[in-house]
Design a protein around this motif. Structure first.
Motif, short mmCIF file in Angstrom:
data_model
loop_
_atom_site.label_atom_id
_atom_site.label_comp_id
_atom_site.label_asym_id
_atom_site.label_seq_id
_atom_site.Cartn_x
_atom_site.Cartn_y
_atom_site.Cartn_z
N GLY A 1 -73.07 37.74 99.12
CA GLY A 1 -71.96 38.67 99.06
C GLY A 1 -72.14 39.83 100.02
N LYS A 2 -71.26 40.82 99.89
CA LYS A 2 -71.32 41.98 100.77
C LYS A 2 -71.43 43.27 99.96
CE LYS A 2 -68.83 42.37 104.49
NZ LYS A 2 -69.79 42.24 105.60
N LEU B 1 -76.25 47.72 84.17
CA LEU B 1 -77.40 47.53 85.05
C LEU B 1 -76.95 47.19 86.47
CD1 LEU B 1 -80.50 47.29 85.22
CD2 LEU B 1 -80.25 44.86 84.65
N GLY B 2 -75.81 46.49 86.57
CA GLY B 2 -75.30 46.09 87.87
C GLY B 2 -73.87 45.60 87.76
N SER B 3 -73.29 45.21 88.92
CA SER B 3 -71.89 44.79 88.93
C SER B 3 -71.66 43.75 90.02
CB SER B 3 -70.98 46.00 89.17
OG SER B 3 -69.65 45.61 89.34
N ILE B 4 -70.92 42.71 89.67
CA ILE B 4 -70.51 41.68 90.63
C ILE B 4 -68.98 41.67 90.68
CG2 ILE B 4 -70.53 39.22 91.22
CD1 ILE B 4 -73.27 40.45 91.39
N GLY B 5 -68.41 41.68 91.89
CA GLY B 5 -66.96 41.65 92.03
C GLY B 5 -66.54 40.66 93.09
N SER C 1 -72.70 43.51 94.30
CA SER C 1 -72.33 42.70 95.45
C SER C 1 -70.90 42.20 95.28
CB SER C 1 -73.28 41.50 95.58
OG SER C 1 -73.00 40.77 96.76
N ALA C 2 -70.17 42.12 96.40
CA ALA C 2 -68.80 41.58 96.40
C ALA C 2 -68.83 40.18 96.99
CB ALA C 2 -67.89 42.48 97.22
N LEU C 3 -68.33 39.21 96.23
CA LEU C 3 -68.35 37.81 96.65
C LEU C 3 -66.98 37.37 97.14
CD1 LEU C 3 -70.29 36.35 93.57
CD2 LEU C 3 -71.26 37.02 95.78
#
Length: 614
Positions: free
Chosen positions: A222-223, A288-292, A310-312
């Motif tokens: 991801g970015k 704790l974290g985040s994925i989008g 991270s952005a996927l």
């Protein structure tokens, strides 16, 4: 840009060059503005250091002023970043928390900086303060001005503070460089005045990726700019809809809309959000974290995250959705960001505002593009690096993207040219950068000239352009008259005593501009439009005293180009020659992107020719 540390320089003149930075102020203690090795300010400097309480200037940062607030100290980071990109010192080992570590330097590190803070946090930058900043910078004796602020969309020139201020600068021989805007769509370019050098943004060959590892071993790329290192291998993964308050509907819960996540349910967990903006709510709730996903995020922009994230792509995001739905106890890890090589660079950034020019359709904007994505430069330690106010981290260097970042690259290149040619006019410097810029790959940039203008800047070639297109104040005034500007308006706003009689008007397409553009009206899809348009131009020889230039044009079945005369012979420096370009054909599409190039075997002086319809 092909602009290494060892380029030919004129250090004495570069040290006498003063860049005025009109922005959000500056952080004076940054290493990028240390004055070690600098002598006293140039004798022409007439400015002051009115930075406010506990603000000190030096022999590098020679002046500071503030408008609307009591300090020129930058608490937003933007002004510090842009000023250091244009003229920051050489700083070895700069990085954002270890990411992008290397040598940070401005284009003209020996130049001086004067900062003008015209913006108030959370209130913006008022026209009154912008105009005051211009007036002071001009009176203080700056050599050029970089301004990475302005309207979000184009407005009439007599209502545009930057256009007005930069016209006053032009009258004193000062070139102004402005960012094009970040709206990204066709016709959105906000900096439209022909006396301004308008900068669009390109991606560089370095990007950043942040990999995530699922509990089943799958690795997805991801970015983000993620400096965090999680202490472990994998961590519990939950979907936003599973840990949201009952008052949030399913869509809001999936996207992790503000106020939805329940703090006690996300602690120690990584949250999956349908929108990467959900990282803000995940951070607030203490996740704790985040994925989008990229749903509302441009794929070529990398955001600094306030927590591991991270952005996927949509495809990879769906892989995580499938994994979380089919696994009893899903787990995931988010790795620290790493650099990658962007093989399709340079390409115009998706957010970079594009032409055509909505105010002056026969002037091409932007003029050029320069690096504006993932740019590491000095930053204010008082500003949150992720733009989220509750992010309390403090950094001295940060990574930003925008045409705001491209603008000081172009300004620095302009200052470099001025240091080699101190007697050149603003239009000569602007022309040099435009006619030596290289045309970018149309396949990667379908909006062609409307996206990149004359092309991507090449500062080294621009230092020796061969020929330049000179434009003086009267030319611009004639154009304003030709646009129908009221004589009183021109006098009051631009400070020029003029009478817009018939003999004092020109069509903007006949302005002696380094690019050639004409709008031929509207288009009916079932018809082709025959057209024939003529451009008159004058070039000045700044290359070799005795030289002969031959015209070369692009070739297409859609049009033919005639240049008269097609050979220009010069016997001395600063000699001028006039020619006419006629482009004829049948218009069957939205845009014709052509070009004229003058060459003497050493210099190649290129001008885009654009014919388009509404």
């Amino acid at each position: 840009m092909g602009f290494p540390e060892n380029v030919k320089r004129n250090p004495t003149v570069e040290s006498d060059t003063i860049i005025g930075a009109i922005d959000t102020g500056i952080w004076p203690e940054s290493e990028s503005f240390n004055d070690k090795g600098f002598g006293p300010p140039p004798k022409k400097w007439e400015g002051v250091c009115k930075g406010g309480f506990n603000f000190t200037c030096n022999n590098k940062l020679i002046g500071a002023r503030s408008y609307g607030s009591d300090s020129a100290r930058d608490t937003q980071g933007h002004g510090t970043h842009t000023a250091s990109t244009a003229a920051g010192n050489i700083v070895i080992g700069a990085s954002f928390n270890g990411i992008a570590k290397g040598t940070a330097r401005g284009a003209v590190p020996s130049s001086r900086i004067a900062a003008y803070n015209v913006c108030i946090p959370n209130q913006g930058c008022s026209s009154k303060d912008i105009l005051a900043g211009f007036d002071d910078a001009i009176a203080d004796g700056v050599d050029l001005i970089t301004i990475s602020i302005g309207q979000t969309s184009a407005v009439a020139l007599d209502n545009d503070a930057v256009a007005i201020g930069s016209f006053h600068a032009l009258q004193k021989g000062i070139l102004v460089i402005q960012s094009a805007g970040n709206e990204g769509f066709r016709g959105s370019v906000a900096s439209v005045a022909p006396w301004i050098l308008t900068a669009g943004a390109s991606i560089t060959d370095r990007g950043f990726v942040t990999k995530v590892v699922l509990g089943n071993g799958s690795v997805l790329t991801g970015k983000s700019v993620n400096p965090f290192k999680l202490n472990g291998t994998t961590f519990p993964l939950v979907y936003g809809k599973e840990v949201s308050a009952k008052q949030c509907d399913e869509e809001a819960a999936k996207e992790c809309i503000e106020g939805c996540l329940q703090d006690n349910l996300v602690k120690g967990r990584i949250v999956l959000c349908d929108d990467f903006v959900g990282r803000r709510e995940a951070f607030r709730a203490g996740a704790l974290g985040s994925i989008g996903t990229y749903e509302d995020v441009k794929a070529d922009v990398t955001f600094i995250v306030p927590l591991p994230g991270s952005a996927l792509t949509k495809h990879d995001f769906s892989v995580v959705q499938s994994y979380i739905n089919s696994t009893k106890a899903p787990k995931i890890d988010i790795l620290t960001s790493e650099p990658i090589r962007n093989l399709d660079a340079p390409r115009v950034a998706s957010f970079s505002s594009k032409g055509p020019n909505s105010i002056i359709p026969n002037i091409l904007k932007p003029d050029v593009v320069a690096p504006g994505v993932d740019i590491l430069a000095a930053f204010s330690p008082k500003a949150p690096p992720s733009t989220i106010p509750s992010d309390k981290r403090s950094v001295s260097y940060s990574i930003l993207s925008g045409t705001s970042m491209a603008c000081p690259h172009v300004a620095g290149a302009a200052a470099y040219i001025k240091s080699l040619h101190p007697d050149w006019s603003p239009s000569a410097i602007k022309s040099a950068l435009m006619t030596t810029a290289w045309r970018m790959n149309v396949e990667h940039n379908p909006d062609a000239d409307f996206a990149y203008g004359s092309g991507h800047i090449d500062p080294v070639k621009a230092a020796d352009p061969g020929l330049v297109y000179e434009t003086v104040q009267d030319d611009y005034v004639k154009m304003l008259c030709g646009l129908g500007s009221n004589t009183t308006t021109i006098r009051n706003i631009f400070g020029v005593n003029v009478n817009c009689s018939e003999g004092f008007k020109i069509n903007p397409k006949d302005l002696n501009y380094p690019s050639m553009t004409v709008n031929i009206g509207s288009f009916e899809s079932n018809k082709s439009i025959p057209f024939s348009e003529k451009f008159a131009r004058t070039v000045t020889n700044v290359g070799r005293a005795n030289s002969t230039y031959k015209a070369k044009t692009s070739i297409s079945s859609d049009y033919s180009i005639n240049v008269n005369p097609s050979i220009l012979t010069f016997g001395e420096l600063n000699e001028k020659k006039t020619f006419e370009v006629t482009i004829s054909g049948k218009f069957t599409g939205k845009m014709i992107s052509a070009a004229l190039e003058w060459s003497d075997g050493v210099h190649n002086v290129r001008s885009p020719i654009v014919v388009y319809i509404d």
